[in-house]
Design a protein around this motif. Structure first.
Motif, PDB file in Angstrom:
ATOM      1  N   MET A 114      -8.637  -9.334  -0.161  1.00  0.00           N
ATOM      2  CA  MET A 114      -7.357  -9.281  -0.140  1.00  0.00           C
ATOM      3  C   MET A 114      -6.975  -9.911   1.410  1.00  0.00           C
ATOM      4  SD  MET A 114      -4.573  -5.951  -0.176  1.00  0.00           S
ATOM      5  CE  MET A 114      -5.067  -5.848  -2.083  1.00  0.00           C
ATOM      6  N   SER A 115      -6.143 -10.723   1.509  1.00  0.00           N
ATOM      7  CA  SER A 115      -5.676 -11.095   2.808  1.00  0.00           C
ATOM      8  C   SER A 115      -5.003 -10.022   3.753  1.00  0.00           C
ATOM      9  CB  SER A 115      -4.661 -12.130   2.795  1.00  0.00           C
ATOM     10  OG  SER A 115      -3.739 -11.758   2.301  1.00  0.00           O
ATOM     11  N   ASP A 116      -4.872 -10.218   4.970  1.00  0.00           N
ATOM     12  CA  ASP A 116      -4.079  -9.077   5.863  1.00  0.00           C
ATOM     13  C   ASP A 116      -2.573  -9.050   5.336  1.00  0.00           C
ATOM     14  OD1 ASP A 116      -6.190  -8.834   7.300  1.00  0.00           O
ATOM     15  OD2 ASP A 116      -5.529  -9.916   9.056  1.00  0.00           O
ATOM     16  N   GLY A 117      -2.063 -10.315   5.103  1.00  0.00           N
ATOM     17  CA  GLY A 117      -0.650 -10.200   4.606  1.00  0.00           C
ATOM     18  C   GLY A 117      -0.419  -9.528   3.211  1.00  0.00           C
ATOM     19  N   ALA A 118      -1.257  -9.778   2.511  1.00  0.00           N
ATOM     20  CA  ALA A 118      -1.377  -9.161   1.020  1.00  0.00           C
ATOM     21  C   ALA A 118      -1.250  -7.491   1.338  1.00  0.00           C
ATOM     22  CB  ALA A 118      -2.284  -9.536   0.082  1.00  0.00           C
ATOM     23  N   ALA A 119      -2.287  -7.178   2.049  1.00  0.00           N
ATOM     24  CA  ALA A 119      -2.642  -5.801   2.499  1.00  0.00           C
ATOM     25  C   ALA A 119      -1.304  -5.115   3.140  1.00  0.00           C
ATOM     26  CB  ALA A 119      -3.825  -5.619   3.521  1.00  0.00           C
ATOM     27  N   ILE A 120      -0.719  -5.783   4.181  1.00  0.00           N
ATOM     28  CA  ILE A 120       0.395  -5.390   4.722  1.00  0.00           C
ATOM     29  C   ILE A 120       1.769  -5.138   3.699  1.00  0.00           C
ATOM     30  CG2 ILE A 120       2.258  -6.043   6.151  1.00  0.00           C
ATOM     31  CD1 ILE A 120      -0.139  -7.356   8.105  1.00  0.00           C
ATOM     32  N   ALA A 121       1.746  -6.124   2.906  1.00  0.00           N
ATOM     33  CA  ALA A 121       2.827  -6.086   1.789  1.00  0.00           C
ATOM     34  C   ALA A 121       2.659  -4.731   1.044  1.00  0.00           C
ATOM     35  CB  ALA A 121       2.758  -7.401   0.786  1.00  0.00           C
ATOM     36  N   HIS A 122       1.265  -4.492   0.443  1.00  0.00           N
ATOM     37  CA  HIS A 122       0.735  -3.478  -0.270  1.00  0.00           C
ATOM     38  C   HIS A 122       1.318  -2.179   0.572  1.00  0.00           C
ATOM     39  CE1 HIS A 122      -1.400  -1.302  -3.135  1.00  0.00           C
ATOM     40  NE2 HIS A 122      -1.838  -0.686  -2.344  1.00  0.00           N
ATOM     41  N   SER A 123       0.904  -2.172   1.754  1.00  0.00           N
ATOM     42  CA  SER A 123       1.177  -0.766   2.506  1.00  0.00           C
ATOM     43  C   SER A 123       2.696  -0.657   2.496  1.00  0.00           C
ATOM     44  CB  SER A 123       0.608  -1.104   4.028  1.00  0.00           C
ATOM     45  OG  SER A 123       1.610  -1.744   4.842  1.00  0.00           O
ATOM     46  N   LYS A 124       3.773  -1.712   2.448  1.00  0.00           N
ATOM     47  CA  LYS A 124       5.100  -1.415   2.585  1.00  0.00           C
ATOM     48  C   LYS A 124       5.585  -1.109   1.198  1.00  0.00           C
ATOM     49  CE  LYS A 124       6.043  -4.899   6.101  1.00  0.00           C
ATOM     50  NZ  LYS A 124       6.557  -4.127   7.165  1.00  0.00           N
ATOM     51  N   ASN A 125       4.967  -1.347   0.230  1.00  0.00           N
ATOM     52  CA  ASN A 125       5.206  -0.998  -1.132  1.00  0.00           C
ATOM     53  C   ASN A 125       4.664   0.444  -1.591  1.00  0.00           C
ATOM     54  OD1 ASN A 125       6.291  -3.429  -2.089  1.00  0.00           O
ATOM     55  ND2 ASN A 125       4.389  -4.303  -2.856  1.00  0.00           N
ATOM     56  N   LEU A 126       3.576   0.669  -0.778  1.00  0.00           N
ATOM     57  CA  LEU A 126       3.007   1.753  -0.950  1.00  0.00           C
ATOM     58  C   LEU A 126       3.987   2.988  -0.279  1.00  0.00           C
ATOM     59  CD1 LEU A 126       0.856   4.108  -2.157  1.00  0.00           C
ATOM     60  CD2 LEU A 126      -0.572   3.326   0.017  1.00  0.00           C
ATOM     61  N   ALA A 127       4.377   2.468   0.760  1.00  0.00           N
ATOM     62  CA  ALA A 127       5.281   3.722   1.748  1.00  0.00           C
ATOM     63  C   ALA A 127       6.525   3.621   0.901  1.00  0.00           C
ATOM     64  CB  ALA A 127       5.566   2.924   3.169  1.00  0.00           C
ATOM     65  N   ASP A 128       7.248   2.716   0.193  1.00  0.00           N
ATOM     66  CA  ASP A 128       8.290   2.861  -0.338  1.00  0.00           C
ATOM     67  C   ASP A 128       8.007   3.798  -1.581  1.00  0.00           C
ATOM     68  OD1 ASP A 128      10.030   1.082   0.893  1.00  0.00           O
ATOM     69  OD2 ASP A 128       9.513  -0.631  -0.210  1.00  0.00           O
ATOM     70  N   LYS A 129       7.075   3.638  -2.326  1.00  0.00           N
ATOM     71  CA  LYS A 129       6.659   4.529  -3.494  1.00  0.00           C
ATOM     72  C   LYS A 129       6.564   6.038  -2.897  1.00  0.00           C
ATOM     73  CE  LYS A 129       3.295   5.443  -7.084  1.00  0.00           C
ATOM     74  NZ  LYS A 129       2.096   4.996  -7.689  1.00  0.00           N
ATOM     75  N   VAL A 130       5.996   6.148  -1.879  1.00  0.00           N
ATOM     76  CA  VAL A 130       5.972   7.616  -1.136  1.00  0.00           C
ATOM     77  C   VAL A 130       7.184   8.172  -0.887  1.00  0.00           C
ATOM     78  CG1 VAL A 130       4.970   9.024   0.656  1.00  0.00           C
ATOM     79  CG2 VAL A 130       3.415   7.248  -0.483  1.00  0.00           C
ATOM     80  N   ARG A 131       7.913   7.432  -0.420  1.00  0.00           N
ATOM     81  CA  ARG A 131       9.469   7.762   0.023  1.00  0.00           C
ATOM     82  C   ARG A 131      10.444   8.400  -1.289  1.00  0.00           C
ATOM     83  NH1 ARG A 131       9.035   3.972   4.173  1.00  0.00           N
ATOM     84  NH2 ARG A 131       9.682   2.473   2.737  1.00  0.00           N
ATOM     85  N   LYS A 132      10.159   7.455  -2.286  1.00  0.00           N
ATOM     86  CA  LYS A 132      10.761   7.881  -3.660  1.00  0.00           C
ATOM     87  C   LYS A 132      10.305   9.114  -4.120  1.00  0.00           C
ATOM     88  CE  LYS A 132      12.087   3.258  -4.279  1.00  0.00           C
ATOM     89  NZ  LYS A 132      11.799   1.824  -5.129  1.00  0.00           N
ATOM     90  N   GLU A 133       8.778   9.264  -4.402  1.00  0.00           N
ATOM     91  CA  GLU A 133       8.197  10.340  -5.034  1.00  0.00           C
ATOM     92  C   GLU A 133       8.592  11.541  -3.914  1.00  0.00           C
ATOM     93  OE1 GLU A 133       4.390   9.563  -5.964  1.00  0.00           O
ATOM     94  OE2 GLU A 133       5.060   7.931  -7.236  1.00  0.00           O
TER      95      GLU A 133
END
Length: 50
Positions: A1-20
């Motif tokens: 996984m590229s750095d950019g893809a990993a960063i995007a994934h971290s942002k999506n994961l943070a959104d998911k945690v905030r919602k849950e």
């Protein structure tokens, strides 16, 4: 996984945690580390973190 893809994934994961779990530990963060152990990104879960 590229750095950019990993960063995007971290942002999506943070959104998911905030919602849950809208109220969580204010200092909670997701840290992206590359294959060499170098930190490439730090994503706060909750914007009120100090």
């Amino acid at each position: 996984m590229s750095d950019g893809a990993a960063i995007a994934h971290s942002k999506n994961l943070a959104d998911k945690v905030r919602k849950e779990k809208p109220k969580g530990h204010p200092a909670l963060q997701i840290v992206v580390i590359d294959e060499n152990g170098r930190e490439v990104h730090r994503e706060r879960i909750y914007s009120n973190a100090t």
